[in-house]
Design a protein around this motif. Structure first.
Motif, PDB file in Angstrom:
ATOM      1  N   PHE A 193      71.648  54.668 -80.287  1.00  0.00           N
ATOM      2  CA  PHE A 193      71.211  54.003 -80.372  1.00  0.00           C
ATOM      3  C   PHE A 193      70.042  54.164 -79.597  1.00  0.00           C
ATOM      4  N   ALA A 194      70.856  54.892 -78.390  1.00  0.00           N
ATOM      5  CA  ALA A 194      69.905  55.055 -77.131  1.00  0.00           C
ATOM      6  C   ALA A 194      68.820  56.669 -77.133  1.00  0.00           C
ATOM      7  N   MET A 195      69.586  57.434 -78.259  1.00  0.00           N
ATOM      8  CA  MET A 195      68.965  57.963 -78.777  1.00  0.00           C
ATOM      9  C   MET A 195      67.770  57.978 -79.993  1.00  0.00           C
ATOM     10  N   ALA A 196      67.771  57.234 -80.348  1.00  0.00           N
ATOM     11  CA  ALA A 196      67.270  56.971 -81.498  1.00  0.00           C
ATOM     12  C   ALA A 196      65.622  55.734 -80.608  1.00  0.00           C
ATOM     13  N   ALA A 197      65.819  55.169 -79.904  1.00  0.00           N
ATOM     14  CA  ALA A 197      64.867  54.138 -78.720  1.00  0.00           C
ATOM     15  C   ALA A 197      64.514  55.921 -78.252  1.00  0.00           C
ATOM     16  N   PHE A 199      64.021  59.288 -79.412  1.00  0.00           N
ATOM     17  CA  PHE A 199      63.019  60.108 -79.784  1.00  0.00           C
ATOM     18  C   PHE A 199      61.778  59.444 -80.913  1.00  0.00           C
ATOM     19  N   PHE A 200      61.993  57.893 -80.690  1.00  0.00           N
ATOM     20  CA  PHE A 200      61.169  56.963 -81.884  1.00  0.00           C
ATOM     21  C   PHE A 200      60.123  56.964 -80.534  1.00  0.00           C
ATOM     22  N   LEU A 201      59.946  56.759 -79.246  1.00  0.00           N
ATOM     23  CA  LEU A 201      59.011  56.458 -78.196  1.00  0.00           C
ATOM     24  C   LEU A 201      58.539  57.993 -78.345  1.00  0.00           C
ATOM     25  N   ARG A 202      59.422  59.143 -77.869  1.00  0.00           N
ATOM     26  CA  ARG A 202      58.670  60.074 -78.399  1.00  0.00           C
ATOM     27  C   ARG A 202      58.266  60.598 -79.083  1.00  0.00           C
ATOM     28  N   HIS A 203      58.045  60.216 -80.567  1.00  0.00           N
ATOM     29  CA  HIS A 203      57.219  60.151 -81.644  1.00  0.00           C
ATOM     30  C   HIS A 203      56.076  59.621 -81.675  1.00  0.00           C
ATOM     31  N   ASN A 204      56.040  58.758 -81.071  1.00  0.00           N
ATOM     32  CA  ASN A 204      54.865  58.118 -80.684  1.00  0.00           C
ATOM     33  C   ASN A 204      53.831  58.464 -80.256  1.00  0.00           C
ATOM     34  N   SER A 205      54.244  58.703 -78.812  1.00  0.00           N
ATOM     35  CA  SER A 205      53.738  59.589 -77.558  1.00  0.00           C
ATOM     36  C   SER A 205      52.804  61.154 -78.131  1.00  0.00           C
ATOM     37  N   LEU A 206      54.196  62.294 -78.817  1.00  0.00           N
ATOM     38  CA  LEU A 206      53.558  63.689 -78.698  1.00  0.00           C
ATOM     39  C   LEU A 206      53.922  63.776 -79.717  1.00  0.00           C
ATOM     40  N   CYS A 207      54.161  63.634 -81.071  1.00  0.00           N
ATOM     41  CA  CYS A 207      54.130  62.752 -82.548  1.00  0.00           C
ATOM     42  C   CYS A 207      54.408  64.921 -82.459  1.00  0.00           C
ATOM     43  N   GLU A 208      55.278  65.576 -82.150  1.00  0.00           N
ATOM     44  CA  GLU A 208      56.056  66.825 -82.328  1.00  0.00           C
ATOM     45  C   GLU A 208      56.857  66.843 -83.967  1.00  0.00           C
ATOM     46  N   PRO A 209      56.569  67.542 -84.169  1.00  0.00           N
ATOM     47  CA  PRO A 209      57.232  67.921 -86.216  1.00  0.00           C
ATOM     48  C   PRO A 209      58.718  67.712 -85.902  1.00  0.00           C
ATOM     49  N   TYR A 210      59.235  66.954 -86.424  1.00  0.00           N
ATOM     50  CA  TYR A 210      60.518  66.519 -87.257  1.00  0.00           C
ATOM     51  C   TYR A 210      61.688  65.467 -85.867  1.00  0.00           C
ATOM     52  N   VAL A 211      60.767  65.109 -84.903  1.00  0.00           N
ATOM     53  CA  VAL A 211      61.247  64.276 -84.184  1.00  0.00           C
ATOM     54  C   VAL A 211      61.067  62.759 -83.995  1.00  0.00           C
ATOM     55  N   TYR A 212      60.322  62.444 -86.232  1.00  0.00           N
ATOM     56  CA  TYR A 212      60.898  61.922 -86.293  1.00  0.00           C
ATOM     57  C   TYR A 212      62.100  61.591 -86.940  1.00  0.00           C
ATOM     58  N   SER A 213      62.047  62.760 -87.619  1.00  0.00           N
ATOM     59  CA  SER A 213      63.774  63.027 -88.740  1.00  0.00           C
ATOM     60  C   SER A 213      65.088  62.763 -87.550  1.00  0.00           C
ATOM     61  N   ILE A 214      64.819  62.859 -85.973  1.00  0.00           N
ATOM     62  CA  ILE A 214      65.563  62.576 -85.557  1.00  0.00           C
ATOM     63  C   ILE A 214      66.126  61.540 -85.050  1.00  0.00           C
ATOM     64  N   PHE A 215      64.591  61.246 -84.976  1.00  0.00           N
ATOM     65  CA  PHE A 215      64.772  59.825 -83.989  1.00  0.00           C
ATOM     66  C   PHE A 215      65.842  58.172 -86.023  1.00  0.00           C
ATOM     67  N   SER A 216      65.371  59.002 -87.409  1.00  0.00           N
ATOM     68  CA  SER A 216      65.712  58.354 -88.242  1.00  0.00           C
ATOM     69  C   SER A 216      67.475  59.086 -88.426  1.00  0.00           C
TER      70      SER A 216
END
Length: 253
Positions: A193-197, A199-216
């Motif tokens: 859950f900590a990882m998901a939180a 990578f979700f915040l990182r995706h929203n701030s940096l928009c890096e490829p596949y980061v949202y997939s790591i969150f998922s």
């Protein structure tokens, strides 16, 4: 001449099932429906489910997209959750009865708190299922936050209670195994859950490829570890049976 034994009909029943089998059924419905929804989404709705606000490539759809945005995934998930919900509440009662029987009297208030959190967790699961993120985002978000908080606190409280508050210090091998699994699954659940939180915040701030997939994928691990944690009920209540007779529903050991 046949003379029936005294109270011979008292133990007759129409239906009898081991709690272990009931737990397997209860766990299987959300687990397999969840996996089915993810696989269908990746096959049928891959592009739409993986599209984000910044149009970067991804390979794993989020849970919300997998179970709440497309058909037949929505129907599969809702059907599984609604069908198994009454059984989950029955298992909560059985766990409550089990915890009361093995915990010290001075810990019963904490046991009540833990069981209350488990009830809230299950109510919020129904809320998450009923209010999807695409149609009712504010309700979905509140249910999700409450679900995660109640789930994590329930897990850690039960782990601590079973470690520190038993009436008898010597426990059976199956009880030891159940407790070890609970601790491991709690740590997996909390860490993913900590990882998901993160990578979700990182995706929203940096928009890096596949980061949202790591969150998922981290979300998937949160769901699976939560389901498996509740599956440890099969070890706690391995000798219990539920029977239905003309006298009603009864619990046997």
């Amino acid at each position: 001449m046949y003379i029936p034994l005294h109270n011979a009909t008292a133990k007759r029943f129409y239906f009898k099932i081991a709690v272990t089998k009931l737990s397997v059924i209860t766990v299987s419905l959300p687990l397999f429906s969840f996996l089915t929804c993810v696989l269908i989404t990746m096959y049928k709705d891959f592009d739409r489910a993986n599209k984000t606000h910044c149009n970067i490539p991804n390979i794993f759809p989020s849970i919300s997209a997998s179970i709440g945005n497309y058909e037949p995934q929505i129907t599969i998930w809702k059907t599984a959750i609604y069908i198994h919900a009454p059984i989950r509440f029955m298992l909560i009662y059985l766990r409550w009865d089990y915890y009361r029987s093995i915990m010290r009297d001075d810990c019963i208030t904490i046991v009540k708190l833990a069981v209350s959190l488990n009830i809230i967790e299950n109510i919020m699961l129904l809320g998450l299922t009923h209010w999807t993120s695409s149609l009712h985002y504010s309700y979905h978000e509140k249910c999700f936050k409450t679900f995660i908080a109640s789930s994590l606190f329930y897990m850690i409280l039960i782990c601590i209670l079973l470690t520190k508050c038993r009436r008898r210090p010597n426990i059976s091998s199956i009880e030891k195994y159940s407790l070890k699994l609970k601790w491991r699954l709690f740590f997996i659940n909390a860490s993913t859950f900590a990882m998901a939180a993160y990578f979700f915040l990182r995706h929203n701030s940096l928009c890096e490829p596949y980061v949202y997939s790591i969150f998922s994928f981290s979300e998937y691990m949160v769901v699976v570890s939560n389901i498996l944690y509740h599956f440890t009920t099969v070890y706690d209540l391995h000798s219990h049976f539920i029977s239905i007779s003309r006298h009603g529903i009864s619990i046997e050991k």
